[in-house]
Design an enzyme around this catalytic site. Structure first.
Site, PDB file in Angstrom:
ATOM      1  N   ASP A 203     -57.045   5.525  60.995  1.00  0.00           N
ATOM      2  CA  ASP A 203     -57.630   4.279  60.499  1.00  0.00           C
ATOM      3  C   ASP A 203     -56.634   3.160  60.785  1.00  0.00           C
ATOM      4  O   ASP A 203     -55.479   3.413  61.144  1.00  0.00           O
ATOM      5  CB  ASP A 203     -57.890   4.389  58.994  1.00  0.00           C
ATOM      6  CG  ASP A 203     -58.445   3.103  58.388  1.00  0.00           C
ATOM      7  OD1 ASP A 203     -59.363   2.516  58.989  1.00  0.00           O
ATOM      8  OD2 ASP A 203     -57.959   2.683  57.325  1.00  0.00           O
ATOM      9  N   SER A 204     -57.075   1.926  60.595  1.00  0.00           N
ATOM     10  CA  SER A 204     -56.175   0.792  60.770  1.00  0.00           C
ATOM     11  C   SER A 204     -55.087   0.756  59.708  1.00  0.00           C
ATOM     12  O   SER A 204     -54.127  -0.001  59.832  1.00  0.00           O
ATOM     13  CB  SER A 204     -56.980  -0.516  60.725  1.00  0.00           C
ATOM     14  OG  SER A 204     -57.612  -0.659  59.475  1.00  0.00           O
TER      15      SER A 204
ATOM     16  N   TYR B 253     -57.637  -4.632  62.249  1.00  0.00           N
ATOM     17  CA  TYR B 253     -58.437  -4.431  63.449  1.00  0.00           C
ATOM     18  C   TYR B 253     -59.500  -5.527  63.615  1.00  0.00           C
ATOM     19  O   TYR B 253     -59.935  -5.811  64.718  1.00  0.00           O
ATOM     20  CB  TYR B 253     -59.141  -3.075  63.387  1.00  0.00           C
ATOM     21  CG  TYR B 253     -58.298  -1.887  63.787  1.00  0.00           C
ATOM     22  CD1 TYR B 253     -56.943  -2.019  64.087  1.00  0.00           C
ATOM     23  CD2 TYR B 253     -58.862  -0.622  63.867  1.00  0.00           C
ATOM     24  CE1 TYR B 253     -56.175  -0.921  64.450  1.00  0.00           C
ATOM     25  CE2 TYR B 253     -58.112   0.484  64.232  1.00  0.00           C
ATOM     26  CZ  TYR B 253     -56.771   0.335  64.517  1.00  0.00           C
ATOM     27  OH  TYR B 253     -56.021   1.419  64.889  1.00  0.00           O
ATOM     28  N   GLY B 254     -59.937  -6.089  62.487  1.00  0.00           N
ATOM     29  CA  GLY B 254     -61.073  -7.003  62.525  1.00  0.00           C
ATOM     30  C   GLY B 254     -60.866  -8.262  63.330  1.00  0.00           C
ATOM     31  O   GLY B 254     -61.835  -8.891  63.754  1.00  0.00           O
TER      32      GLY B 254
ATOM     33  N   CYS C 165     -62.606   4.585  60.436  1.00  0.00           N
ATOM     34  CA  CYS C 165     -62.595   3.126  60.390  1.00  0.00           C
ATOM     35  C   CYS C 165     -63.898   2.631  60.988  1.00  0.00           C
ATOM     36  O   CYS C 165     -64.217   2.969  62.135  1.00  0.00           O
ATOM     37  CB  CYS C 165     -61.402   2.581  61.178  1.00  0.00           C
ATOM     38  SG  CYS C 165     -61.391   0.796  61.392  1.00  0.00           S
ATOM     39  N   ASN C 166     -64.642   1.834  60.226  1.00  0.00           N
ATOM     40  CA  ASN C 166     -65.921   1.324  60.723  1.00  0.00           C
ATOM     41  C   ASN C 166     -65.737   0.429  61.937  1.00  0.00           C
ATOM     42  O   ASN C 166     -66.481   0.533  62.924  1.00  0.00           O
ATOM     43  CB  ASN C 166     -66.634   0.549  59.616  1.00  0.00           C
ATOM     44  CG  ASN C 166     -67.006   1.418  58.444  1.00  0.00           C
ATOM     45  OD1 ASN C 166     -66.165   1.710  57.594  1.00  0.00           O
ATOM     46  ND2 ASN C 166     -68.252   1.836  58.374  1.00  0.00           N
TER      47      ASN C 166
ATOM     48  N   CYS D 182     -66.696  -0.070  54.342  1.00  0.00           N
ATOM     49  CA  CYS D 182     -65.355  -0.006  54.941  1.00  0.00           C
ATOM     50  C   CYS D 182     -64.621   1.102  54.228  1.00  0.00           C
ATOM     51  O   CYS D 182     -64.742   1.242  52.997  1.00  0.00           O
ATOM     52  CB  CYS D 182     -64.632  -1.348  54.765  1.00  0.00           C
ATOM     53  SG  CYS D 182     -62.864  -1.324  55.199  1.00  0.00           S
ATOM     54  N   THR D 183     -63.867   1.913  54.965  1.00  0.00           N
ATOM     55  CA  THR D 183     -63.231   3.076  54.337  1.00  0.00           C
ATOM     56  C   THR D 183     -62.172   2.680  53.313  1.00  0.00           C
ATOM     57  O   THR D 183     -61.781   3.508  52.488  1.00  0.00           O
ATOM     58  CB  THR D 183     -62.613   4.004  55.398  1.00  0.00           C
ATOM     59  OG1 THR D 183     -61.704   3.258  56.218  1.00  0.00           O
ATOM     60  CG2 THR D 183     -63.700   4.628  56.259  1.00  0.00           C
ATOM     61  N   HIS D 184     -61.709   1.433  53.340  1.00  0.00           N
ATOM     62  CA  HIS D 184     -60.777   0.979  52.301  1.00  0.00           C
ATOM     63  C   HIS D 184     -61.473   0.856  50.938  1.00  0.00           C
ATOM     64  O   HIS D 184     -60.840   1.068  49.893  1.00  0.00           O
ATOM     65  CB  HIS D 184     -60.187  -0.382  52.672  1.00  0.00           C
ATOM     66  CG  HIS D 184     -59.074  -0.341  53.665  1.00  0.00           C
ATOM     67  ND1 HIS D 184     -59.288  -0.097  55.000  1.00  0.00           N
ATOM     68  CD2 HIS D 184     -57.727  -0.520  53.526  1.00  0.00           C
ATOM     69  CE1 HIS D 184     -58.124  -0.137  55.645  1.00  0.00           C
ATOM     70  NE2 HIS D 184     -57.168  -0.386  54.773  1.00  0.00           N
TER      71      HIS D 184
END
Length: 288
Positions: free
Chosen positions: A16-17, A48-49, A79-80, A192-194
């Site tokens: 993931d980021s 990443y966004g 990560c989406n 979002c995975t966060h």
């Protein structure tokens, strides 16, 4: 490229980021307790966004090469944003390899909603991606659900900094969630995975805003189920042997990643820092 030859005993690479993918790793460990796992937090390259799609694609390929170099038999893009930008190029690079991405759980959310109004919390990049918009249109057409899209600028960064329980985090959550509740949403996708890492705060903000029952959808469990299914189908699921190992890697601070493992999951795996090889740009373990 020739498909990779892998063994059952090889690890699964998850990246993931930052630390958000630990919410996915948590479900993978629960469903696949015998599997060796490698987690890569690309915190040094985050967020990443704000990166162009071709830059993200190059980065994902570099991380994929690193994980394959560590012997990974499967890769989970936890990560989406990275899934939207680069899962296709990663699959093209490693044909036949088990590669699983994440996407907001629009279909299960539509099924769970009682009134057909679904809120989606995600990053601006995810919500603007063609892959996401196509999924939204398909699910909306098949289910009749109406999706309310809410970009959550700064929320993933706040979680990445470790401020899970704070007035600042609650203020952000209130700002993003209130419009969804005002519009009648009875189901909210954590896109979002966060975000599942602050689910307790999300539930608290919702409870302070409405007495209606609100369903939260976290796609980490579905990702773990899909991974398990593909490993079994490919004949590479690990079902015996020595106890499973977990290792952490990061492009930022190993100390910070260790703190995230401990604080978020109650785990204490070995962690290592990764740098780019000046000679070729590939990712290597620092001081190894």
């Amino acid at each position: 490229m020739t498909p990779l030859q892998v063994s059952r005993d090889a690890p699964i690479g998850i990246f993931d980021s930052g630390v958000g993918g630990l919410s996915v790793l948590r479900h993978i460990r629960a469903q696949l307790p015998r599997e060796h796992l490698i987690y890569f937090a690309d915190s040094g390259f985050a967020p990443y966004g704000d990166k162009p799609e071709h830059v993200l694609a190059e980065r994902v390929l570099a991380i994929g090469a690193f994980l394959v170099g560590q012997g990974a038999k499967a890769i989970v893009i936890a990560c989406n944003t990275a899934t939207v930008a680069a899962i296709a190029v990663l699959r093209a690079r490693y044909p036949g390899m088990v590669i699983v991405g994440v996407e907001p759980g629009l279909k299960p959310a539509a099924a769970a909603s009682r009134n057909g109004i679904v809120g989606v919390l995600a990053t601006e990049r995810t919500l603007g991606g063609n892959k996401f918009l196509l999924l939204r249109d398909q699910v909306a057409q098949s289910s009749g659900a109406r999706f309310l899209l809410q970009a959550c600028h700064g929320l993933a960064d706040q979680i990445e900094f470790g401020t899970l329980e704070s007035s600042q985090t609650d203020a952000l959550l209130s700002r993003f969630i209130a419009p969804l509740l005002d519009a009648g949403a009875d189901t909210i996708v954590l896109g979002c995975t966060h975000y599942p890492l602050v689910q307790a705060s999300i539930e608290r903000v919702i409870a302070a805003s409405t007495q209606r029952a609100i369903t939260l959808v976290d796609t980490g469990e579905a990702v773990a189920r899909q991974l398990a299914r593909l490993l079994v189908a490919g004949g590479v699921a690990r079902d015996s042997g020595a106890p499973a190992r977990l290792e952490g890697y990061t492009s930022a601070s190993a100390t910070a990643l260790s703190a995230a493992f401990s604080g978020l999951l109650g785990l204490d795996p070995p962690t290592y820092e990764i740098v780019a090889d000046p000679a070729g740009g590939s990712l290597i373990v620092q001081n190894n």
